[in-house]
Scaffold this active site. Structure first.
Site, PDB file in Angstrom:
ATOM      1  N   SER A  20       0.824  -1.201   0.000  1.00 58.06           N
ATOM      2  CA  SER A  20       0.000   0.000   0.000  1.00 58.06           C
ATOM      3  C   SER A  20       0.865   1.260   0.000  1.00 58.06           C
ATOM      4  O   SER A  20       1.671   1.453  -0.898  1.00 58.06           O
ATOM      5  CB  SER A  20      -0.966  -0.031   1.190  1.00 58.06           C
ATOM      6  N   ASP A  53      -2.933   6.202  -4.104  1.00 59.57           N
ATOM      7  CA  ASP A  53      -1.763   5.594  -3.459  1.00 59.57           C
ATOM      8  C   ASP A  53      -1.145   4.552  -4.404  1.00 59.57           C
ATOM      9  O   ASP A  53      -1.691   4.280  -5.479  1.00 59.57           O
ATOM     10  CB  ASP A  53      -2.143   5.007  -2.101  1.00 59.57           C
ATOM     11  N   ASP A  57      -0.931   1.304  -4.785  1.00 60.96           N
ATOM     12  CA  ASP A  57      -1.672   0.176  -5.357  1.00 60.96           C
ATOM     13  C   ASP A  57      -3.073   0.564  -5.807  1.00 60.96           C
ATOM     14  O   ASP A  57      -3.872  -0.277  -6.197  1.00 60.96           O
ATOM     15  CB  ASP A  57      -1.708  -1.009  -4.395  1.00 60.96           C
ATOM     16  N   ASP A  95      -5.865   1.828  -4.369  1.00 58.88           N
ATOM     17  CA  ASP A  95      -7.145   1.579  -3.717  1.00 58.88           C
ATOM     18  C   ASP A  95      -7.626   2.803  -2.929  1.00 58.88           C
ATOM     19  O   ASP A  95      -8.817   2.943  -2.681  1.00 58.88           O
ATOM     20  CB  ASP A  95      -7.110   0.320  -2.838  1.00 58.88           C
TER      21      ASP A  95
END
Length: 575
Positions: free
Chosen positions: A149, A301, A303, A305
């Site tokens: 993340s 961010d 990744d 999400d």
């Protein structure tokens, strides 16, 4: 320094032929030149939590490496083989822009294939929500994303998804952890069956984009889309693989990408933290918006999400919305669209979390739908979709900048959320108003809710003890009054009770146990205390509210609410 025997036992195991020469040499070097690092690397096993694991990359049991991930994957393979006897098992694997994500993803694919499991492996980095989509689209039994993340560059991680496209939830999580912990490293099957590894890319990308545009588009006129000036940054992450294409497919033509942050880079060189929750992360995007007269700023961010949004206030200045505000705006818009389409029948629901704004409950009540509230994390919202098939899921979110539009993706999804927020902004601009004014109008209709978060970090073992004592005090010696307001109810999610302090009645909370306490005050204020389970940190979430009679009085009411939050913090002596 003296190293404990239990740590030396683990080190000696890693110096056996089960582990490759490079790993053994790295350990020997640490033994002589960096014993403290050796201790950090082996003093515990990296914890496989309910959504996977996350940690620093390196050798050792407390690090992300081919052996710790291989053991997870072997355990998951064993569990799947037992859970689905006689079926041809299938998994999907995606990874983000972090260092070693691609090679670690191949290791994971190798282990699955060595266990006779068919693997769909993305040929390049992809956003996490695309993995959730691909898993369902390809009828897989499970899915893995290699991502940490928004953690610092030295981190990586391993998130596990189940058949429904959501992250693991009870009882599968604990069952799988038990299988993993019972394994020896020598049992990991690393020898790939390449015939079972199938690379995926364009076909899934197109299906994902098509699904996203269908789910997050709402009859916005072409001229309105073309008239919205968007500034977008991927913060060196994976969303660059999806968001520009989705916006173009949806008809948005004026998309201005922050060039310095466009190329994926696991070092995240232009930001201290690649987290759109942090205002500093969007500095470059905000500067570009001011330079070109942008209407809206969007940042994601690594990744993809989480979604950060900034819009112009009534003075023409860019202002960052918090996660509660974006969640409320998007949920209210979806509810209005469903209402206009005549699709609200009382069999629908929206999703939220116990630490998010109570305004979601007001929205649900106002539109005649349910609001299901769970623990922090989108896996619980995804579980609601699975547990209540008789209800239609409209959308939902949490305060930490995540949102889910419909159920095509069963995790927070910045790709669909990005398109949705552009739809709202474009329609508002075409109507002669702004997205910010849309928020203020919601405050007039449902009450002005203001949230604030403080995170207290203590040091070391003594810090953990201090936080433990704080929670004991809040439980055993509860405050009866805060800032002149009576505490009327305390919810304790650790023992599943809700106690009314006025009547002394106790009700059972039907939500999984968690070390969380929530105080409700007489004036509708809400205070939530939630310690971290892995580090000496405790978070306090504050929510206060007041009526707003007209938009013009918003600033005055907001000042009053800000002062109320400051008074509560002072009364609780939080420092």
């Amino acid at each position: 320094m003296k190293i404990e025997q239990n740590i030396l036992d683990k080190v000696n195991e890693w110096l056996t032929p089960t582990f490759d020469n490079q790993t053994q040499e790295s350990i020997k070097e640490m033994m002589t030149s960096a014993p403290k690092d050796l201790e950090e690397s082996f003093y515990k096993n990296l914890e496989f939590g309910t959504g996977g694991m996350r940690g620093v990359m390196g050798v050792g049991t407390n690090r992300i490496n081919k052996y710790t991930l291989g053991k997870n994957t072997q355990g998951l393979s064993n569990y799947m083989i037992k859970s689905f006897p006689g079926e041809q098992l299938k998994v999907a694997i995606a990874y983000d822009c972090r260092h070693n994500s691609d090679t670690l993803a191949k290791v994971v694919a190798d282990v699955f294939s060595a266990n006779g499991i068919h693997v769909y492996l993305f040929s390049d980095m992809r956003p996490t929500p695309e993995l959730s989509f691909a898993l369902k689209y390809l009828n897989c039994h499970a899915g893995i994303v290699l991502t940490a993340s928004h953690n610092p560059p030295e981190y990586n991680g391993y998130k596990v998804y189940w058949q429904d496209g959501g992250q693991l939830v009870p009882p599968q999580d604990k069952e799988i952890i038990q299988v993993i912990e019972a394994l020896n490293y020598s049992e990991i099957k690393f020898e790939a069956n390449e015939n079972l590894i199938e690379y995926i890319d364009v076909a899934i990308d197109e299906a994902f984009a098509k699904s996203t545009v269908e789910n997050a588009s709402f009859n916005t006129p072409t001229a309105a889309k073309e008239n919205l000036k968007i500034v977008y940054t991927s913060l060196h992450g994976t969303s660059i693989k999806a968001i520009p294409g989705v916006l173009a497919k949806a008809g948005y033509t004026d998309v201005n990408i922050v060039p310095e942050q466009e190329v994926p880079n696991g070092d995240f060189p232009t930001v201290k933290s690649p987290n759109p929750e942090e205002p500093e992360a969007l500095t470059m995007a905000l500067a570009l918006a001011d330079k070109i007269g942008g209407d809206i700023v969007i940042g994601t961010d690594p990744d993809s999400d989480r979604l950060g949004v900034a819009v112009r206030d009534n003075d023409g200045k860019m202002m960052l919305l918090n996660g509660n505000q974006t969640m409320v705006i998007m949920t209210a818009f979806l509810l209005e669209q469903w209402k206009r389409a005549g699709k609200i029948t009382g069999k629908q629901f929206i999703g939220s979390t116990i630490v998010s704004t109570p305004m979601m409950l007001e929205l649900a009540s106002g539109y005649g739908v349910e609001c299901k509230v769970g623990l922090t994390g989108f896996k619980w919202i995804a579980k609601f979709i699975k547990d209540f098939p008789e209800l239609e899921f409209i959308g939902g979110g949490e305060e930490s900048f995540g949102f889910m539009v419909g159920d095509a993706v069963r995790d927070k999804d910045a790709v669909a959320a990005c398109l949705l927020v552009c739809e709202i902004a474009a329609q508002a601009k075409a109507s002669g108003t702004t997205l910010y004014n849309e928020l203020l109008n919601l405050y007039v209709d449902f009450g002005f809710y203001k949230e604030h978060l403080i995170s207290l970090t203590k040091k070391g073992i003594s810090g953990m003890q201090e936080i433990t004592q704080m929670m004991i005090d809040l439980r055993e010696n509860p405050m009866s009054e805060i800032d002149g307001q009576r505490v009327i109810c305390i919810e304790d999610y650790d023992n599943s009770t809700s106690r009314n302090l006025i009547t002394n009645e106790v009700e059972t909370i039907n939500i999984p146990k968690s070390n969380v306490l929530i105080y409700y005050l007489e004036d509708g204020s809400k205070i939530c205390a939630r310690p971290s389970g892995t580090e000496p940190k405790i978070k306090f979430y504050f929510s206060v509210n007041a009526p707003l009679d007209k938009v013009e009085n918003a600033k005055e009411v907001e000042k009053q609410l800000d002062q109320k939050i400051k008074n509560i913090i002072a009364a609780m002596q939080l420092k």
